[in-house]
Design a protein around this motif. Sequence first.
Motif, short mmCIF file in Angstrom:
data_model
loop_
_atom_site.label_atom_id
_atom_site.label_comp_id
_atom_site.label_asym_id
_atom_site.label_seq_id
_atom_site.Cartn_x
_atom_site.Cartn_y
_atom_site.Cartn_z
N UNK A 6 115.76 164.12 126.18
CA UNK A 6 114.96 162.84 125.78
C UNK A 6 114.46 162.10 126.59
N UNK A 7 116.00 161.87 127.83
CA UNK A 7 114.74 161.55 128.97
C UNK A 7 113.70 162.38 129.29
N UNK A 8 113.31 163.29 129.42
CA UNK A 8 112.24 164.49 129.35
C UNK A 8 110.89 164.37 128.91
N UNK A 9 110.90 164.48 127.61
CA UNK A 9 110.27 163.94 126.81
C UNK A 9 110.00 162.20 127.01
N UNK A 10 110.50 161.66 126.81
CA UNK A 10 110.15 160.57 126.79
C UNK A 10 108.80 159.81 128.36
N UNK A 11 109.43 161.28 129.53
CA UNK A 11 108.33 160.44 130.75
C UNK A 11 107.16 161.37 130.62
N UNK A 12 107.49 162.78 129.51
CA UNK A 12 106.18 163.40 129.51
C UNK A 12 104.94 162.32 128.28
N UNK A 13 105.96 162.43 127.30
CA UNK A 13 104.82 161.27 126.71
C UNK A 13 105.02 160.36 127.76
N UNK A 14 104.50 159.46 127.93
CA UNK A 14 103.89 158.64 129.42
C UNK A 14 103.35 158.85 130.04
N UNK A 15 103.38 159.83 130.78
CA UNK A 15 102.43 160.69 131.93
C UNK A 15 101.90 161.42 130.82
N UNK A 16 101.21 161.32 130.02
CA UNK A 16 99.98 162.01 128.94
C UNK A 16 99.39 161.02 129.45
N UNK A 17 97.55 161.72 129.37
CA UNK A 17 96.43 161.54 129.80
C UNK A 17 95.86 161.29 128.04
N UNK A 18 95.23 159.95 128.29
CA UNK A 18 94.82 159.55 126.84
C UNK A 18 93.61 159.42 127.35
N UNK A 19 92.73 159.82 126.54
CA UNK A 19 91.40 160.03 126.51
C UNK A 19 90.02 159.03 126.29
N UNK A 20 89.68 158.81 126.81
CA UNK A 20 88.61 157.45 126.61
C UNK A 20 87.14 158.24 126.22
N UNK A 21 86.86 157.58 125.48
CA UNK A 21 85.45 157.63 125.01
C UNK A 21 84.63 156.66 123.31
N UNK A 22 83.09 157.12 123.68
CA UNK A 22 82.68 156.54 122.85
C UNK A 22 83.01 157.61 121.26
N UNK A 23 82.35 156.73 119.66
CA UNK A 23 82.46 157.04 118.70
C UNK A 23 81.59 156.43 118.05
N UNK A 24 81.48 157.23 116.51
CA UNK A 24 80.98 156.65 115.77
C UNK A 24 80.93 156.64 114.18
N UNK A 25 80.86 155.35 113.23
CA UNK A 25 81.46 156.10 112.21
C UNK A 25 80.26 155.32 111.61
N UNK A 26 80.06 156.59 110.07
CA UNK A 26 78.69 156.49 109.38
C UNK A 26 79.46 155.88 107.74
N UNK A 27 77.94 155.35 107.54
CA UNK A 27 78.88 155.41 106.28
C UNK A 27 77.33 156.59 105.72
N UNK A 28 77.56 157.15 104.11
CA UNK A 28 76.65 158.06 103.62
C UNK A 28 76.29 157.52 102.49
N UNK A 29 76.73 156.06 102.37
CA UNK A 29 76.03 155.60 101.02
C UNK A 29 74.99 155.03 101.65
N UNK A 30 74.95 154.34 102.98
CA UNK A 30 73.50 153.58 102.94
C UNK A 30 73.37 153.68 104.53
N UNK A 31 73.41 154.46 104.92
CA UNK A 31 72.61 155.64 106.17
C UNK A 31 73.15 154.63 107.86
N UNK A 32 73.98 153.88 107.80
CA UNK A 32 73.98 153.49 109.13
C UNK A 32 74.65 153.39 109.68
N UNK A 33 75.36 153.51 111.02
CA UNK A 33 76.62 153.30 112.28
C UNK A 33 76.70 152.91 112.90
N UNK A 34 77.93 152.75 112.82
CA UNK A 34 78.27 151.90 114.16
C UNK A 34 78.69 152.42 114.56
N UNK A 35 79.06 151.96 116.17
CA UNK A 35 79.76 152.65 117.51
C UNK A 35 80.33 151.35 118.67
#
Length: 111
Positions: A6-35
């Motif tokens: 359990x301690x090893x699993x917790x340590x591994x979870x805390x050390x994991x790297x989280x990806x950062x980046x850019x995303x888009x949300x698209x609406x198919x009904x209107x064609x609008x895009x939000x980033x």
Amino acid sequence: MGIIDRKAAIAAYKERKTPAGIFAVRCSATGRVWVGRSQHLDTQQNGLWFSLRLGSGMNRDLQAAWKAHGEAAFTFEELERLSDETLPYVRQAMLKERLAFWKAELDAALV
């Protein structure tokens, strides 16, 4: 699961790297895009969809479109993922720069 496992699993979870980046949300009904930008790209859609379902989305235009067209009309798209090796302060600057690029490129609104 033992205490050591359990301690090893917790340590591994805390050390994991989280990806950062850019995303888009698209609406198919209107064609609008939000980033938007995220420090936790893998979990961003879940958090965003949760707030939109509750009616507490941060962007009023996006929330109104969600209410008008429903969840089925929206898609989440990862546009760009930053390198895990980037220092935190450099990562913030890169996210800001790339967000501006994608906003202009897609003629999008911000999330």
